[in-house]
Design an enzyme around this catalytic site. Structure first.
Site, PDB file in Angstrom:
ATOM      1  N   LYS A   1      82.144  19.882  36.193  1.00  0.00           N
ATOM      2  CA  LYS A   1      82.358  18.739  35.312  1.00  0.00           C
ATOM      3  C   LYS A   1      82.834  17.514  36.088  1.00  0.00           C
ATOM      4  CE  LYS A   1      81.071  20.448  31.377  1.00  0.00           C
ATOM      5  NZ  LYS A   1      79.889  19.892  30.673  1.00  0.00           N
TER       6      LYS A   1
ATOM      7  N   ASP B   1      65.149  25.121  29.106  1.00  0.00           N
ATOM      8  CA  ASP B   1      66.130  25.703  30.019  1.00  0.00           C
ATOM      9  C   ASP B   1      66.476  24.606  31.009  1.00  0.00           C
ATOM     10  OD1 ASP B   1      67.514  26.915  32.092  1.00  0.00           O
ATOM     11  OD2 ASP B   1      66.081  28.544  32.386  1.00  0.00           O
TER      12      ASP B   1
ATOM     13  N   TYR C   1      84.298  25.411  36.458  1.00  0.00           N
ATOM     14  CA  TYR C   1      84.134  24.418  35.391  1.00  0.00           C
ATOM     15  C   TYR C   1      84.688  23.064  35.836  1.00  0.00           C
ATOM     16  CZ  TYR C   1      83.861  22.719  30.552  1.00  0.00           C
ATOM     17  OH  TYR C   1      83.557  22.024  29.412  1.00  0.00           O
TER      18      TYR C   1
ATOM     19  N   THR D   1      84.068  23.587  18.410  1.00  0.00           N
ATOM     20  CA  THR D   1      82.648  23.908  18.480  1.00  0.00           C
ATOM     21  C   THR D   1      82.494  25.329  19.035  1.00  0.00           C
ATOM     22  OG1 THR D   1      82.372  23.134  20.761  1.00  0.00           O
ATOM     23  CG2 THR D   1      82.143  21.483  19.002  1.00  0.00           C
ATOM     24  N   PRO D   2      81.265  25.859  19.072  1.00  0.00           N
ATOM     25  CA  PRO D   2      81.065  27.233  19.559  1.00  0.00           C
ATOM     26  C   PRO D   2      81.526  27.499  20.986  1.00  0.00           C
ATOM     27  CG  PRO D   2      79.179  26.574  18.256  1.00  0.00           C
ATOM     28  CD  PRO D   2      80.043  25.347  18.407  1.00  0.00           C
TER      29      PRO D   2
ATOM     30  N   ILE E   1      87.325  20.655  21.477  1.00  0.00           N
ATOM     31  CA  ILE E   1      86.650  20.255  20.245  1.00  0.00           C
ATOM     32  C   ILE E   1      86.230  21.545  19.530  1.00  0.00           C
ATOM     33  CG2 ILE E   1      84.803  18.886  19.226  1.00  0.00           C
ATOM     34  CD1 ILE E   1      86.786  17.220  20.868  1.00  0.00           C
TER      35      ILE E   1
END
Length: 256
Positions: free
Chosen positions: A160, A61, A156, A193-194, A191
């Site tokens: 980031k 975690d 976000y 991805t999940p 991208i």
């Protein structure tokens, strides 16, 4: 396989899926021993098992300092060193500054920024012990959203962007301290991805690719390996004169 990472030991957070899983596979192909670290134990173990003897899973975690200390110690116990830290774990959230709650704000920052800070803090302390022969590298996955803002990306964007400048501070600290450790940030756009699953669930795969791809000058989503090979380069000593840099992999978005 060209053994670009032969002898190196890498710890990859968020290694159970997406960019982390792809990077684990590519780094192992290039000769690294790879510790796949993730909170998702079943998926993380599957990724590590796929790597064979070069892979090992540790549950992590990234918001827990004790977890970080234990994961790094297990890495050294298993493979004898630590040379590369890839901070890939992260979550996304699309909410405006008015809509987001304080708890949501704190959760995004805890995972996307605090987790990177803890990795850098404890990662650098360990990596510097093992760089006499092979250089060390800290690689932090930021986002194009850490450079370009969106109206509905308040937390976000903030987290980031924090990763971007934290990476530069870590780079300067390591350079000033005489450590043979570099630190760079990587800034992908969409991208496949999940992390895009919320859009995939809402629009379906084909419509999602079209809808998001229209925002990218190249006209499509990125593929994990298009980021992954850049991560291999940053992990390798091929990038030995590169630190405090930001690697933008955005299909041309930031050129507009």
């Amino acid at each position: 396989m060209t053994d670009r990472l032969k002898g190196k030991v890498a710890l990859i957070t968020g290694g159970a899926s997406g960019l982390g899983a792809n990077a684990a596979e590519l780094m192992a192909q290039e000769g690294a021993s790879v510790v796949v670290a993730d909170i998702a134990a079943d998926r993380g173990k599957a990724v590590a098992d796929h790597l064979g003897p070069a892979g090992h899973f540790v549950k992590l975690d990234v918001t827990s300092e004790d977890n970080w200390k234990a994961a790094i110690q297990e890495t050294v116990d298993k493979f004898g060193a630590l040379h590369v830290l890839l901070n890939s774990a992260g979550i996304g959230l699309s909410k405006t500054v008015e809509d987001i709650t304080l708890d949501e704000w704190r959760k995004v920052h805890a995972i996307d920024l605090d987790g990177v800070f803890l990795g850098c803090k404890h990662g650098v302390a360990e990596i510097k012990k093992h760089t006499a022969r092979l250089g060390g590298s800290v690689i932090n996955i930021s986002s194009i959203s850490g450079i370009i803002a969106g109206a509905n990306m308040a937390a976000y964007n903030s987290a980031k962007a924090g990763v971007r400048l934290l990476s530069k501070s870590v780079a300067l600290h390591c350079a000033k301290s005489g450590y043979n450790i570099r630190c760079n940030s990587v800034h992908p756009t969409f991208i496949d991805t999940p992390i895009l699953d919320k859009y995939r669930d809402r629009f379906g795969q084909e419509q999602m690719q079209q809808k998001l791809g229209r925002q990218v000058p190249i006209g499509r989503l990125g593929r994990p390996e298009e980021v992954g090979w850049a991560l291999v380069f940053l992990a390798s000593d091929e990038s030995s004169f590169m630190t405090g840099s930001e690697v933008v992999i955005d299909g041309g978005i930031s050129a507009m």
